[in-house]
Write an enzyme that holds these catalytic residues in place. Structure first.
Site, PDB file in Angstrom:
ATOM      1  N   PHE A 181       0.835  -1.202   0.000  1.00 38.34           N
ATOM      2  CA  PHE A 181       0.000   0.000   0.000  1.00 38.34           C
ATOM      3  C   PHE A 181       0.869   1.250   0.000  1.00 38.34           C
ATOM      4  O   PHE A 181       1.873   1.330   0.713  1.00 38.34           O
ATOM      5  CB  PHE A 181      -0.867   0.068   1.268  1.00 38.34           C
ATOM      6  CG  PHE A 181      -1.758  -1.104   1.515  1.00 38.34           C
ATOM      7  CD1 PHE A 181      -3.068  -1.112   1.068  1.00 38.34           C
ATOM      8  CD2 PHE A 181      -1.303  -2.208   2.234  1.00 38.34           C
ATOM      9  CE1 PHE A 181      -3.910  -2.188   1.312  1.00 38.34           C
ATOM     10  CE2 PHE A 181      -2.136  -3.286   2.489  1.00 38.34           C
ATOM     11  CZ  PHE A 181      -3.445  -3.273   2.024  1.00 38.34           C
ATOM     12  N   ASP A 182       0.450   2.248  -0.767  1.00 38.27           N
ATOM     13  CA  ASP A 182       0.978   3.597  -0.602  1.00 38.27           C
ATOM     14  C   ASP A 182       0.354   4.172   0.675  1.00 38.27           C
ATOM     15  O   ASP A 182      -0.648   3.655   1.185  1.00 38.27           O
ATOM     16  CB  ASP A 182       0.613   4.432  -1.828  1.00 38.27           C
ATOM     17  CG  ASP A 182       1.128   5.848  -1.732  1.00 38.27           C
ATOM     18  OD1 ASP A 182       2.236   6.060  -1.198  1.00 38.27           O
ATOM     19  OD2 ASP A 182       0.422   6.771  -2.188  1.00 38.27           O
ATOM     20  N   GLY A 183       0.941   5.266   1.152  1.00 38.81           N
ATOM     21  CA  GLY A 183       0.453   5.855   2.399  1.00 38.81           C
ATOM     22  C   GLY A 183      -0.576   6.956   2.196  1.00 38.81           C
ATOM     23  O   GLY A 183      -1.784   6.734   2.285  1.00 38.81           O
TER      24      GLY A 183
END
Length: 305
Positions: free
Chosen positions: A160-162
């Site tokens: 996941f990106d943040g």
């Protein structure tokens, strides 16, 4: 939100995310809905090839057997009609996927059914449907074609990106308005103030609960944060996840480096990011879900369906 399938992690998926329907979709684009309907009927006994999200679905469903109970549910949520969707169900049966529930919306946006099913994640190739799902409060992503398939493994790895994915886009807005210095000042001053949740917080929570049902040393699910952030912006992220009581197995703070090599090193099965440029690079090495949410995604920047 209503939870139609209580106690389960629920993935809703479109037909074109689950199977390769590129040939019949081209018929629809060039000849219209009636030609598409006839094409699907004429080919309904021909098994479809797996689509971009097929490996993810197969791995998620395998955890029911591992746990000895049904903790994961996959439902088909499609713009097809039941008539044109028969080919999809025939292919589901061919691959022995435990998918028995479906909503065929007959050409209309199917997102209203996500709440009734109690959906935790919606994957589609139709960007407008994904945006509608996000606007309604669901984790959703547009699955992009082109990702390299991972070697067969029983372990599921999700990256996941943040900002604007797991977290809100509040920090990204400061960065785009004031640059890196303003962003770093904000993150230093707010290091002990948890970030607000983004659209994928609920899905990560559901995934984390599923992880906890396995022994720590034998969990078949592994998660990673892959973010352009670096020190000093790391502290707020760590404290936010601690405040949420959510565990991520790995966290990569890349300071703007290209994420692709790190996604390969992590051997991700799927990666979710809000920025189209990051997704375009990542899709060369991993199945990628574009999350059209936040300041980086004005309506005019929708990726092509």
């Amino acid at each position: 939100m209503s939870k139609g399938l209580k106690g389960k992690l629920v993935l809703a998926i479109s037909s074109r995310a689950l199977f390769d329907l590129s040939e019949s979709h081209q018929v629809y684009l060039t000849q219209g809905i009636e030609a598409y309907r006839q094409y699907q009927i004429e080919h309904e006994d021909e098994v479809l090839e797996p689509g971009e999200a097929f490996p993810l679905v197969k791995k998620l469903l395998s955890f029911n057997a591992s746990l000895g109970r049904d903790r994961v549910e996959v439902v088909l949520v499609s713009r097809n009609s039941a008539d044109t969707g028969l080919r999809v169900f025939n292919s589901i049966q061919h691959y022995e996927l435990a998918i028995s529930r479906a909503a065929f919306s007959g050409g209309r946006n199917p997102h209203p059914y996500l709440n009734a099913f109690g959906c935790d994640l919606f994957l589609s190739t139709h960007a407008d449907d994904v945006r509608s799902a996000l606007d309604a409060g669901f984790a959703a992503a547009t699955i992009l074609a082109g990702g390299t398939r991972r070697a067969q493994s029983n372990e599921l790895r999700i990256a996941f990106d943040g900002d604007a994915v797991l977290f809100s886009d509040e920090a990204e807005r400061v960065y785009q308005a004031g640059g890196i210095e303003a962003f770093q000042v904000l993150e230093r001053e707010s290091a002990r103030s948890p970030l607000r949740g983004g659209p994928f917080k609920g899905f990560l929570e559901a995934l984390n609960l599923l992880q906890r049902e396995f022994p720590d040393d034998a969990c078949p699910i592994r998660t990673a944060l892959v973010t352009a952030r670096s020190a000093p912006a790391h502290e707020r992220v760590i404290r936010t996840l601690r405040d949420w009581d959510i565990r991520l197995d790995e966290s990569l703070f890349l300071g703007g480096l290209d994420k692709s090599a790190f996604l390969e090193a992590f051997a991700a099965d799927v990666f979710f990011d809000d920025q189209a440029g990051h997704c375009e690079r990542a899709r060369q090495v991993v199945a990628t879900g574009h999350v059209p949410h936040g300041i980086s995604n004005p309506l005019r920047d929708l990726p092509a369906d």
